[in-house]
Each structure stands twice: as structure tokens, then as C-alpha cells.
Design an enzyme around this catalytic site. Structure first.
Site, PDB file in Angstrom:
ATOM      1  N   HIS A 178       0.832  -1.210   0.000  1.00 39.77           N
ATOM      2  CA  HIS A 178       0.000   0.000   0.000  1.00 39.77           C
ATOM      3  C   HIS A 178       0.868   1.261   0.000  1.00 39.77           C
ATOM      4  O   HIS A 178       0.592   2.218  -0.715  1.00 39.77           O
ATOM      5  CB  HIS A 178      -0.960  -0.002   1.188  1.00 39.77           C
ATOM      6  CG  HIS A 178      -2.212  -0.789   0.923  1.00 39.77           C
ATOM      7  ND1 HIS A 178      -2.249  -2.157   0.981  1.00 39.77           N
ATOM      8  CD2 HIS A 178      -3.464  -0.395   0.551  1.00 39.77           C
ATOM      9  CE1 HIS A 178      -3.466  -2.576   0.668  1.00 39.77           C
ATOM     10  NE2 HIS A 178      -4.228  -1.529   0.406  1.00 39.77           N
ATOM     11  N   LYS A 200     -10.223  -8.606   6.840  1.00 39.74           N
ATOM     12  CA  LYS A 200     -11.076  -8.929   7.991  1.00 39.74           C
ATOM     13  C   LYS A 200     -11.100  -7.775   8.990  1.00 39.74           C
ATOM     14  O   LYS A 200     -10.180  -6.957   9.038  1.00 39.74           O
ATOM     15  CB  LYS A 200     -10.664 -10.243   8.659  1.00 39.74           C
ATOM     16  CG  LYS A 200      -9.401 -10.176   9.453  1.00 39.74           C
ATOM     17  CD  LYS A 200      -9.246 -11.406  10.352  1.00 39.74           C
ATOM     18  CE  LYS A 200      -7.941 -11.309  11.115  1.00 39.74           C
ATOM     19  NZ  LYS A 200      -7.732 -12.336  12.097  1.00 39.74           N
TER      20      LYS A 200
HETATM   21  S1  SF4 Z   1      -8.758 -17.919  13.684  1.00 36.29           S
HETATM   22 FE1  SF4 Z   1      -7.541 -17.396  15.491  1.00 36.29          FE
HETATM   23  S2  SF4 Z   1      -5.441 -17.859  14.942  1.00 36.29           S
HETATM   24 FE2  SF4 Z   1      -6.640 -17.720  13.028  1.00 36.29          FE
HETATM   25  S3  SF4 Z   1      -6.478 -15.579  12.337  1.00 36.29           S
HETATM   26 FE3  SF4 Z   1      -8.291 -15.713  13.618  1.00 36.29          FE
HETATM   27  S4  SF4 Z   1      -7.572 -15.179  15.689  1.00 36.29           S
HETATM   28 FE4  SF4 Z   1      -5.786 -15.673  14.465  1.00 36.29          FE
END
Ligand code: SF4
Lengths: 295, 194
Positions: free
Chosen positions: B36, B102
Site C-alpha cells: 500500500h 477482515k
Molecule cells: S482464527 Fe484465530 S489464529 Fe486464526 S487468524 Fe483468527 S484469531 Fe488468528
């Protein structure tokens, strides 16, 4: 009495434990995700996300690949019979860790905080983290948990009283800070979460107590009636927050709440919250009379 | 379930609303922190055709090279909010139609999605096995030497890549809505009226 250890055999048994932990979820966790999926409304992202999590678990198991790419901090709690050498156990665990990293069962995750250099084999100061406890039984029990960074980042500690939250130095105060912690985390720790709570201790043992709770079975019930009641109340109320899987909204914000305590000095009242993500990877290995059990 | 084919168009993307579940097909490109910064400071032309009407995926994959060919082994999303200062300008400069990551992003990005006609797609955190299986081909990689594996820009062909629209071009964000509702409920639990 110490059990007789053949180093090569134990190393490969621990390696198998790491593979199991990285690529498979315990039955109690899978069951609770399945149950949660049934309760979510049809046609919602919450329902389909939970379905995808279950499919991901199947795929990881079939392909023998990590459930999540962040294989986290490796946390060992080892219970050993009197006379066992913890130094020897430590070395064997380290060797198994190196091997699992070479074979892409673990992602290299140990970074020197000062130089920023990744050790490349998951070994380093306090890595893997090992907690040893001698017990009166004649079995060796090794519990392993893989705890990723995303959920660790939303874990936390409070010091009671907390005037913003109107939280006093009692169980009701504990209730309030746990609600606040889970609300602040939203979906970021890869919700639905499993919440380990440690009440009391000093700052360090409070966190340790909270993390220890995550080794408990999701279906158990706290032997202390007051804590058992608080666990049930928090489980119900946290799910009323409506954060839902990944923070998309829904009925499943947490899969369980487990509380433990440690004696404190009169001046301090810490409450620690260990947030674990849905990728709740923990398994154990028990060795007794030459018999080896994984669960 | 909506199918989103890449490259897409402003018109298609403006029809997407928060809560829509989509399956993505086509070519997109991974970028995170170093990329970025590079896109804003160096304004490289070679990357424009790949970003035009496509998506940026916030992902630091685990990759494998076999017989000279790259493949993705684990490919879950990384936390997006770190790119908040860059995302709006990047989307405008390169005519990008959206980002996948996310945790959601902030107000500046929400505003850019509105102006530009774009979406924020939330991939499922920790869905490493399934998402890696959705990556059918690694077509090219840029800045691998300079940035390293997790930060390089991987051009990937995906099929059936699942995600949920959590921020749309109509200034709606699931993240803000869920948070304000859950905070109201948390307040009721923490400060009950007696
Ligand atoms: S599932 Fe758990 S270990 Fe995997 S990215 Fe999400 S917080 Fe991190």
C-alpha cells in the site's frame, strides 16, 4: 515415580500431538460450533459462516494442513510424576517443535522483539511456552494449545475497582469487565470466542489462571457453585450482545466462559481475560504404564 | 448468494449491499502494508491493468514452489484497519472496485467506497484451508524480492472465493451497526436500571 522415557519415541509422540493440535479441533469444540449453527437464523451470514468453519475443519483434517495459517504461540502445560526431568522434557518438546515447523505443520512464529528477526523454527525465549507441574500421579500428561495473535490482541486485564464500568471488587465487578472486554473485541479475535477468566493473583499469575481455564472441557461445570453460576450467566448475556460470528451480527458471540481464581494480595484485584478464537486448537497426550492416549 | 466476476464494474458493485454473501471468480491481487505504501509513494504503472476494476486482498499467504510454479497453501485474511490511511487514495488512483480483508475499515474508506463505487468484503478469519483451495492459480508475483512472501503482490485466479459484504457504496457498514447495538446492550448489562 518417574516414567521411563525413550527420547526418540516421546519426540515423535509429541510431534503427533502438534499435528493433531494444528490440524484438528477437539470434539467438544466441533460440537459447540455445530450446536451454534443450528441456533442461528436461516439465510443469515452468521449461519453460513459457522457452516464454512466446520467445512474448513474437515478440509484441514483431510489434507493434514493447519486449520488456520496462524499457528500461534505454542503453550504447553505439562504434568509430570515426581522425579521426572523437566529439562529433558523441555529439550524433547523443542525438537518436536522444530520438526513440525520444517514440515509446515507450524508456521514459523517466533520473532525477536528487538531485532525483529524470525528464528525460523519456533524456538526462542519462552517459545514454545512451557509450564511444568509435578503431581502425585504416575502419568505424564502434556496439554498443548495453539493460540493465534488475532485473539491474543483482544485479550486483556482489568484492575478493580473500575469506576467507568462501575465495577467493584466482587463477582459482579468481574461480570462487568468481562462484558466490556467482549464488547470491545467485537469480531476481531475471530469470533465466536471462548473466554478464559482469571480472578486475583498478581498481574502475571492472573493471566496464567485465565489461560489455564482454556484447557477445560467446554461441557464441564465449575466445581465452585458461585463461579459455575457466573459462567452460565456470562455465557447467556455475552451471547445477547449480538456480535455474532466474525462480528457480522447473530446469536453466537461466545462458545463458552470458564473462570478460575488465584489468591491475591489485599491491595490488588486483577481480572484477566484470555480470548480464544473459534480455531480453538488444544489437545493432550497422556502416557501411563506404557499406554499412550491422545485427546 | 451473489456471484462476483472480476474484472467488474462500478454499476455491478453499487448494487451490492451489506449482508450480501458473494462468491468471487476471477483475477485479483494481494497487498498489505508494504504494498500500500509503495502504491501511493511510487505510483507504479505496471500494476494498473491488474487493479483496474478488480479487488485488493489483504492477505499474507503461506506459499509453496514446486517445479517452478507457485501455489497457495494457507491464505486467510489479515486485519484490514492497518491500511486505513492508504485505502481510499489507492482505490481512486487505480480505479479499484473493492477490498477483501477482515475486521472492517474506518470512515475514510467508507467515504471512498461511496465516492468511487466500491465494497469492503469480509473474508472469514482463520478459513485458511478452504480459502487456499479457492485460489486456483498464482499467475504472477510482483515485488517478491523487495517485500518478501507475505508482503509481495500476488496476482491470483480465484474460484468460488466466499466473502460477505460488510461495507457498501451506500455508506453502510455492518461493523458500525453491530458495534453500536452491542454497546447499547453492554451498557444495559453493565449499568442496569434498578
Ligand atoms: S482464527 Fe484465530 S489464529 Fe486464526 S487468524 Fe483468527 S484469531 Fe488468528
Amino acid at each position: 515415580m518417574a516414567i521411563t522415557i525413550d527420547e526418540a519415541t516421546l519426540e515423535s509422540q509429541i510431534y503427533d500431538l502438534i499435528v493433531l493440535a494444528s490440524t484438528d479441533l477437539s470434539p467438544d469444540v466441533v460440537r459447540s460450533i455445530e450446536e451454534a449453527q443450528k441456533h442461528e437464523d436461516d439465510g443469515t451470514p452468521a449461519k453460513s459462516v459457522l457452516g464454512m468453519l466446520l467445512r474448513n475443519v474437515d478440509a484441514a483434517r483431510e489434507n493434514r494442513t493447519p486449520i488456520c495459517q496462524d499457528t500461534g504461540t505454542n503453550i504447553y502445560h505439562v504434568h509430570y510424576p515426581a522425579g521426572q526431568s523437566t529439562l529433558q522434557l523441555r529439550k524433547i518438546i523443542e525438537r518436536a517443535t522444530e520438526r513440525a515447523t520444517e514440515e509446515s505443520i507450524l508456521r514459523p512464529n517466533a520473532v525477536d522483539p528487538v531485532s525483529g528477526k524470525n528464528s525460523g523454527n519456533n524456538l526462542g525465549t519462552e517459545n514454545p511456552f512451557m509450564h511444568f507441574e509435578e503431581w502425585e500421579e504416575e502419568r505424564l500428561k502434556i496439554d498443548l494449545m495453539l493460540k493465534g495473535g488475532g485473539c491474543e490482541n483482544v485479550s486483556g486485564q482489568y484492575k478493580l475497582p473500575d469506576s467507568d464500568l462501575d465495577a467493584g471488587r466482587d463477582l459482579n465487578g468481574v461480570y462487568k469487565v468481562v462484558v466490556d472486554a467482549v464488547n470491545s473485541a467485537q469480531g476481531l479475535g475471530c469470533a465466536p470466542g471462548i473466554i478464559g477468566v482469571g480472578i486475583g493473583g498478581d498481574r502475571a499469575t492472573s493471566h496464567l489462571t485465565a489461560k489455564k481455564q482454556l484447557f477445560r472441557n467446554l461441557d464441564d461445570s465449575n466445581p465452585e457453585p458461585e463461579l459455575a453460576e457466573m459462567e452460565t450467566r456470562l455465557y447467556k448475556d455475552l451471547n445477547s450482545l449480538g456480535i455474532g460470528p466474525m462480528g457480522f451480527g447473530g446469536k453466537t458471540t461466545v462458545l463458552g466462559v470458564k473462570i478460575g481464581t488465584a489468591h491475591r494480595v489485599p491491595a490488588s484485584y486483577f481480572v484477566s481475560i484470555a480470548y480464544m478464537c473459534w480455531a480453538y486448537r488444544r489437545h493432550s497426550l497422556t502416557i501411563e504404564n506404557g499406554e499412550v492416549i491422545y485427546d | 448468494m451473489t456471484e462476483l466476476r472480476l474484472p467488474t464494474s462500478e454499476e455491478v458493485v453499487r448494487k451490492l449491499k451489506v449482508g450480501d454473501e458473494v462468491h468471487i471468480f476471477g483475477t485479483m491481487i494481494t497487498a498489505r502494508d508494504a504494498a500500500h505504501k509503495f502504491l501511493i509513494e511510487e505510483r507504479p504503472d505496471f500494476i494498473r491493468p491488474y487493479l483496474e476494476n478488480s479487488l485488493i486482498y489483504h492477505c499474507g499467504p503461506v506459499v509453496k514452489k514446486k517445479n517452478g510454479t507457485w501455489s497457495f497453501v494457507a491464505a486467510g485474511p489479515t486485519t484490514s484497519i492497518r491500511e486505513e490511511p492508504y485505502e481510499g487514495p489507492v482505490m481512486k488512483e487505480y480505479n479499484v472496485r473493492g477490498v477483501i480483508g477482515k475486521g472492517g475499515m474506518g470512515d475514510k474508506t467508507l467515504e471512498a467506497l461511496h465516492d468511487q463505487g466500491g465494497v469492503y468484503l469480509h473474508a472469514i478469519g482463520g478459513l485458511a484451508s478452504l480459502l487456499a483451495q479457492s485460489v486456483k492459480e498464482v499467475k504472477e508475483v510482483f515485488m517478491l524480492e523487495e517485500f518478501g512472501v507475505p508482503e509481495a503482490m500476488w496476482v491470483i485466479e480465484v474460484e468460488n472465493f466466499p466473502a460477505v459484504v460488510t461495507m457498501d457504496s451506500h455508506r453502510k457498514s455492518i461493523h458500525t451497526e453491530v458495534k453500536s447495538k452491542s454497546t447499547e446492550q453492554a451498557q444495559r448489562l453493565i449499568h442496569p436500571v434498578t
